[in-house]
Design an enzyme around this catalytic site. Structure first.
Site, PDB file in Angstrom:
ATOM      1  N   HIS A   1       0.860  -1.231  -0.014  1.00 24.07           N
ATOM      2  CA  HIS A   1       0.017   0.219   0.031  1.00 24.07           C
ATOM      3  C   HIS A   1       0.810   1.260   0.040  1.00 24.07           C
ATOM      4  O   HIS A   1       2.008   1.193   0.362  1.00 24.07           O
ATOM      5  CB  HIS A   1      -1.048   0.005   1.365  1.00 24.07           C
ATOM      6  CG  HIS A   1      -2.067  -0.918   0.959  1.00 24.07           C
ATOM      7  ND1 HIS A   1      -1.950  -2.204   1.408  1.00 24.07           N
ATOM      8  CD2 HIS A   1      -3.479  -0.695   0.672  1.00 24.07           C
ATOM      9  CE1 HIS A   1      -3.245  -2.674   1.174  1.00 24.07           C
ATOM     10  NE2 HIS A   1      -3.962  -1.690   0.973  1.00 24.07           N
TER      11      HIS A   1
ATOM     12  N   LYS B   1      -0.714   5.037   4.669  1.00 24.83           N
ATOM     13  CA  LYS B   1      -1.734   4.109   5.263  1.00 24.83           C
ATOM     14  C   LYS B   1      -1.397   3.718   6.876  1.00 24.83           C
ATOM     15  O   LYS B   1      -0.128   3.635   7.264  1.00 24.83           O
ATOM     16  CB  LYS B   1      -1.717   2.833   4.758  1.00 24.83           C
ATOM     17  CG  LYS B   1      -2.666   1.582   5.242  1.00 24.83           C
ATOM     18  CD  LYS B   1      -2.840   0.595   4.131  1.00 24.83           C
ATOM     19  CE  LYS B   1      -3.800  -0.465   4.692  1.00 24.83           C
ATOM     20  NZ  LYS B   1      -5.264  -0.026   4.786  1.00 24.83           N
TER      21      LYS B   1
END
Ligand code: NAP
Length: 267
Positions: A155, A159
């Site tokens: 990701h 995040k």
């Protein structure tokens, strides 16, 4: 189809602003308010980069849901705030569609019980990309035949939670079919802590965080002399929006909480 009044929490964020663009494309969805921390009192069309809506920003969920007539709350915030918003929505009889990740099992249990008590439909999904839902289901099936599994999720570096909600959900689904097994050499030692990733009943999860990534996951299954890889990539946040629209359409007729889009897609 009759109109559905929607509130978006986290509307100025990366996911929330994409949700506003999705709402703009569907005439039956009516944006009635937004929630964030920065733009209280402003109209959406006064905030740079957001689509042209007259709806107003609030920073207080209770005030918002008291003042506007909402059918659905779409929450795309952070775990602590998202939990508070989801609870408040259910209490107000507004159906939450929650993309926010990082809720604890205890929080999910509490929300499930509250939705049942109030007979309010709710959808919480760690991944609204329909391709990702299928990737998780295919992984569950493969786990029946291949107990040696490593999950690699990747990701963007902003995040907050690791491993991702999708990786946790994939591991849970895999565990329904995988026999408990410690992977790797029994005497294996990490010379740098964390090198082998998180340990879920012997299976490993690795979290990669890099700028430029969106949401990607690879599930590697191995048997003697063979490898199976199941991979899903979200290249753009738009990939989550068809699932959010799908959930909004369904939640209107639901009376309890569903965790995971697969229960709506595959039932
Ligand atoms: P983001 O860009 O940081 O946006 C977060 C939003 O939440 C911002 O609008 C922020 O408003 C708002 N917020 C933060 N604290 C708040 C508070 N106390 N009260 C009201 N609003 C508050 O994050 P993102 O990348 O859009 O991700 C949002 C969530 O979606 C994360 O949990 C992420 O993991 C999840 N996600 C889910 C999926 C899925 O398919 N389920 C996919 C991708 C991401 P301010 O800017 O005003 O603080």
């Amino acid at each position: 189809m009759s109109e559905i009044n929607v509130v978006v929490a986290g509307a100025s964020g990366k996911m929330g602003s994409e949700a506003l663009r999705m709402i703009k494309k569907h005439a039956e969805l009516n944006l009635v308010a937004c929630i964030d921390m920065k733009h209280t009192g402003k109209k959406v069309n006064e905030v740079e980069g957001l689509p042209n809506f007259e709806a107003k920003f609030y920073n207080d969920i209770d005030l918002c849901l008291t003042e506007v007539n909402a059918d659905v709350l779409v929450d795309l915030t952070s775990p602590k705030v998202g939990f508070k918003h989801t609870k408040a929505a259910i209490v107000h009889g507004v159906r939450p569609v929650v993309g926010t990740t990082g809720f604890t099992p205890e929080e999910l249990d509490e929300l499930t019980a509250l939705a049942k008590e109030k007979e309010v439909g709710a959808v919480i999904a760690p991944n609204f990309a329909m391709g990702a839902v299928l990737m998780m289901q295919f992984s569950k099936l493969a786990a029946k035949y291949f107990p040696d599994i490593e999950i690699i999720e990747k990701h963007h570096d902003q995040k907050l939670d690791a491993p991702s909600g999708t990786a946790v959900k994939t591991a849970e689904l895999i565990q329904e079919n995988r026999q408990s097994k410690a992977q790797g050499h029994p005497e294996e030692q990490e010379t740098i802590t964390g090198a082998r990733g998180a340990n879920v009943d012997g299976m490993r999860i690795h979290s990669v965080r890099l700028p430029g990534l969106v949401a990607h996951q690879e599930v590697i299954f191995a048997g003697p002399g063979e490898n199976l890889k199941i991979q899903h990539d979200s290249f753009h946040r738009e990939s989550f929006m068809s699932g959010i629209k799908f959930a909004i359409d369904h939640v209107i007729n639901m009376k309890e909480l569903v965790y995971g889009l697969e229960h709506l897609m595959l039932d």
